[in-house]
Design an enzyme around this catalytic site. Structure first.
Site, PDB file in Angstrom:
ATOM      1  N   ASP A 123       1.098  -1.349   0.474  1.00  0.00           N
ATOM      2  CA  ASP A 123      -0.200  -0.196  -0.188  1.00  0.00           C
ATOM      3  C   ASP A 123       0.721   1.421  -0.398  1.00  0.00           C
ATOM      4  O   ASP A 123       2.036   0.952   0.090  1.00  0.00           O
ATOM      5  CB  ASP A 123      -0.900   0.120   1.191  1.00  0.00           C
ATOM      6  CG  ASP A 123      -0.075   0.527   2.562  1.00  0.00           C
ATOM      7  OD1 ASP A 123       0.759   0.491   2.533  1.00  0.00           O
ATOM      8  OD2 ASP A 123      -1.462   0.072   3.411  1.00  0.00           O
ATOM      9  N   HIS A 124       0.460   2.009   0.271  1.00  0.00           N
ATOM     10  CA  HIS A 124       0.969   3.557   0.051  1.00  0.00           C
ATOM     11  C   HIS A 124       2.312   4.292   1.074  1.00  0.00           C
ATOM     12  O   HIS A 124       3.147   4.452   1.140  1.00  0.00           O
ATOM     13  CB  HIS A 124      -0.126   4.741  -0.101  1.00  0.00           C
ATOM     14  CG  HIS A 124      -1.115   5.295   0.976  1.00  0.00           C
ATOM     15  ND1 HIS A 124      -2.025   3.646   1.665  1.00  0.00           N
ATOM     16  CD2 HIS A 124      -0.859   5.350   2.606  1.00  0.00           C
ATOM     17  CE1 HIS A 124      -2.319   3.996   2.788  1.00  0.00           C
ATOM     18  NE2 HIS A 124      -1.741   5.348   3.491  1.00  0.00           N
ATOM     19  N   CYS A 174       2.811  -3.097   4.134  1.00  0.00           N
ATOM     20  CA  CYS A 174       2.449  -2.600   4.486  1.00  0.00           C
ATOM     21  C   CYS A 174       2.710  -1.392   5.586  1.00  0.00           C
ATOM     22  O   CYS A 174       4.218  -1.387   5.360  1.00  0.00           O
ATOM     23  CB  CYS A 174       0.450  -2.440   4.410  1.00  0.00           C
ATOM     24  SG  CYS A 174       0.923  -3.562   5.937  1.00  0.00           S
ATOM     25  N   THR A 191       2.436  -1.543   8.723  1.00  0.00           N
ATOM     26  CA  THR A 191       2.656  -2.703   9.770  1.00  0.00           C
ATOM     27  C   THR A 191       3.101  -3.913   9.130  1.00  0.00           C
ATOM     28  O   THR A 191       4.261  -4.525  10.189  1.00  0.00           O
ATOM     29  CB  THR A 191       2.254  -2.913  11.252  1.00  0.00           C
ATOM     30  OG1 THR A 191       1.023  -3.365  10.170  1.00  0.00           O
ATOM     31  CG2 THR A 191       1.578  -1.039  11.491  1.00  0.00           C
ATOM     32  N   HIS A 245      11.100 -24.032   8.883  1.00  0.00           N
ATOM     33  CA  HIS A 245      10.187 -24.946   9.209  1.00  0.00           C
ATOM     34  C   HIS A 245       8.404 -24.621   8.853  1.00  0.00           C
ATOM     35  O   HIS A 245       7.803 -25.459   9.178  1.00  0.00           O
ATOM     36  CB  HIS A 245      10.286 -24.425  10.915  1.00  0.00           C
ATOM     37  CG  HIS A 245      11.219 -24.611  11.525  1.00  0.00           C
ATOM     38  ND1 HIS A 245      11.771 -25.271  13.056  1.00  0.00           N
ATOM     39  CD2 HIS A 245      11.963 -24.990  11.479  1.00  0.00           C
ATOM     40  CE1 HIS A 245      11.998 -25.349  13.528  1.00  0.00           C
ATOM     41  NE2 HIS A 245      13.216 -25.933  12.723  1.00  0.00           N
ATOM     42  N   ASN A 246       8.334 -23.284   8.120  1.00  0.00           N
ATOM     43  CA  ASN A 246       6.699 -22.644   7.405  1.00  0.00           C
ATOM     44  C   ASN A 246       6.751 -22.976   6.105  1.00  0.00           C
ATOM     45  O   ASN A 246       5.592 -22.902   6.244  1.00  0.00           O
ATOM     46  CB  ASN A 246       6.522 -22.092   8.192  1.00  0.00           C
ATOM     47  CG  ASN A 246       6.812 -21.420  10.035  1.00  0.00           C
ATOM     48  OD1 ASN A 246       7.404 -21.049   9.815  1.00  0.00           O
ATOM     49  ND2 ASN A 246       6.228 -22.414  10.828  1.00  0.00           N
ATOM     50  N   ARG A 289       7.078   0.377   7.921  1.00  0.00           N
ATOM     51  CA  ARG A 289       7.220   1.956   9.095  1.00  0.00           C
ATOM     52  C   ARG A 289       7.299   0.904  10.604  1.00  0.00           C
ATOM     53  O   ARG A 289       8.117   1.713  10.855  1.00  0.00           O
ATOM     54  CB  ARG A 289       5.791   2.400   9.311  1.00  0.00           C
ATOM     55  CG  ARG A 289       5.091   2.919   8.389  1.00  0.00           C
ATOM     56  CD  ARG A 289       3.196   3.966   8.085  1.00  0.00           C
ATOM     57  NE  ARG A 289       3.055   4.348   7.240  1.00  0.00           N
ATOM     58  CZ  ARG A 289       1.847   5.213   7.124  1.00  0.00           C
ATOM     59  NH1 ARG A 289       0.647   4.297   7.695  1.00  0.00           N
ATOM     60  NH2 ARG A 289       1.789   5.667   6.710  1.00  0.00           N
ATOM     61  N   ARG A 321       9.469 -33.698   9.709  1.00  0.00           N
ATOM     62  CA  ARG A 321       8.187 -33.462  10.084  1.00  0.00           C
ATOM     63  C   ARG A 321       7.547 -31.776  10.025  1.00  0.00           C
ATOM     64  O   ARG A 321       5.947 -31.743  10.319  1.00  0.00           O
ATOM     65  CB  ARG A 321       8.611 -33.745  11.151  1.00  0.00           C
ATOM     66  CG  ARG A 321       9.912 -32.448  12.469  1.00  0.00           C
ATOM     67  CD  ARG A 321       9.997 -32.697  13.574  1.00  0.00           C
ATOM     68  NE  ARG A 321      10.938 -31.328  14.079  1.00  0.00           N
ATOM     69  CZ  ARG A 321      12.024 -31.441  13.363  1.00  0.00           C
ATOM     70  NH1 ARG A 321      12.790 -32.146  12.844  1.00  0.00           N
ATOM     71  NH2 ARG A 321      13.016 -29.785  14.100  1.00  0.00           N
ATOM     72  N   HIS A 322       8.374 -31.191   9.410  1.00  0.00           N
ATOM     73  CA  HIS A 322       7.440 -29.627   9.077  1.00  0.00           C
ATOM     74  C   HIS A 322       6.406 -29.848   7.788  1.00  0.00           C
ATOM     75  O   HIS A 322       5.864 -29.528   8.438  1.00  0.00           O
ATOM     76  CB  HIS A 322       9.201 -28.989   8.654  1.00  0.00           C
ATOM     77  CG  HIS A 322       9.202 -29.081  10.189  1.00  0.00           C
ATOM     78  ND1 HIS A 322       9.779 -28.367  11.423  1.00  0.00           N
ATOM     79  CD2 HIS A 322      10.822 -29.104  10.234  1.00  0.00           C
ATOM     80  CE1 HIS A 322      10.267 -28.122  11.717  1.00  0.00           C
ATOM     81  NE2 HIS A 322      10.880 -28.659  11.530  1.00  0.00           N
TER      82      HIS A 322
HETATM   83  C1  RB5 Z   1      -2.023   2.946   6.642  1.00  0.00           C
HETATM   84  O1  RB5 Z   1      -2.131   3.694   7.143  1.00  0.00           O
HETATM   85  C2  RB5 Z   1      -1.411   1.377   7.031  1.00  0.00           C
HETATM   86  O2  RB5 Z   1      -2.980   1.059   8.337  1.00  0.00           O
HETATM   87  C3  RB5 Z   1      -1.353   0.332   6.841  1.00  0.00           C
HETATM   88  O3  RB5 Z   1      -0.494   0.298   5.855  1.00  0.00           O
HETATM   89  C4  RB5 Z   1      -0.789  -1.335   7.567  1.00  0.00           C
HETATM   90  O4  RB5 Z   1      -0.307  -0.895   8.675  1.00  0.00           O
HETATM   91  C5  RB5 Z   1      -2.138  -2.024   7.826  1.00  0.00           C
HETATM   92  O5  RB5 Z   1      -2.314  -2.645   8.970  1.00  0.00           O
END
Ligand code: RB5
Length: 161
Positions: free
Chosen positions: A18-19, A75, A77, A108-109, A119, A142-143
């Protein structure tokens, strides 16, 4: 490290953000292209605000269908993108902010989508995470048995205890 990526991983990768992580996506795209990895960019294409599920759905559906073997989602987070991606069958999206988690998500995954928070981590760490994620194979054994249990999850969400 660069040589390893080219030797171990030549499969095309679909990426999206995303942005909030547009700048990171552009850097990761350049990083992959420099290493001769084919990249499909599913957006977004500027820092104009978009809804992360729209891009997450595009990328996750392409991995879920088998059109792409691997994807990278970003994104702010990484949380929203990982939530969206893991709703798709056969998608194992791993939100990673450290090298150990990225390596273990492969070993493992057998993670097939790497998720990064633009961010949360800096560009240099993000590139290092991408490198180790691309270079690390799945351990199997096993995985594999454990991952097969994911396929037993049905639409029946009644209490199984
Ligand atoms: C965008 O503001 C933010 O919510 C998005 O990038 C993300 O962190 C969502 O989980």
């Amino acid at each position: 490290m660069q040589g390893n990526i080219m030797a171990e991983n030549r499969t095309p990768i679909v990426i999206g953000s995303d942005h909030a992580a547009y700048a990171l996506k552009e850097k990761i795209k350049a990083f992959l292209i420099e290493r001769s990895i084919d990249v499909e960019d599913a957006g977004c294409y500027s820092e104009d605000s978009v809804d992360y599920p729209d891009v997450g759905i595009k990328v996750a559906s392409m991995v879920s269908s088998g059109k792409f073997g691997q994807g990278i989602l970003m994104c702010g987070t990484g949380i929203g993108m990982s939530m969206v991606a893991n709703k798709f069958p056969h998608v194992r999206a791993a939100l990673c902010a450290d090298l150990f988690s990225a390596i273990m998500s492969r070993r493992h995954n057998n993670s097939n989508i790497l998720v990064l928070g633009g961010r949360v981590i800096g560009d240099i760490l993000a590139m290092e995470i991408v490198k180790v994620w691309l270079e690390t194979p799945f351990d199997g054994g096993r995985h594999q048995r454990r991952l097969e249990k994911f396929d037993e999850i049905s639409e029946d969400f009644t209490d199984k205890t």
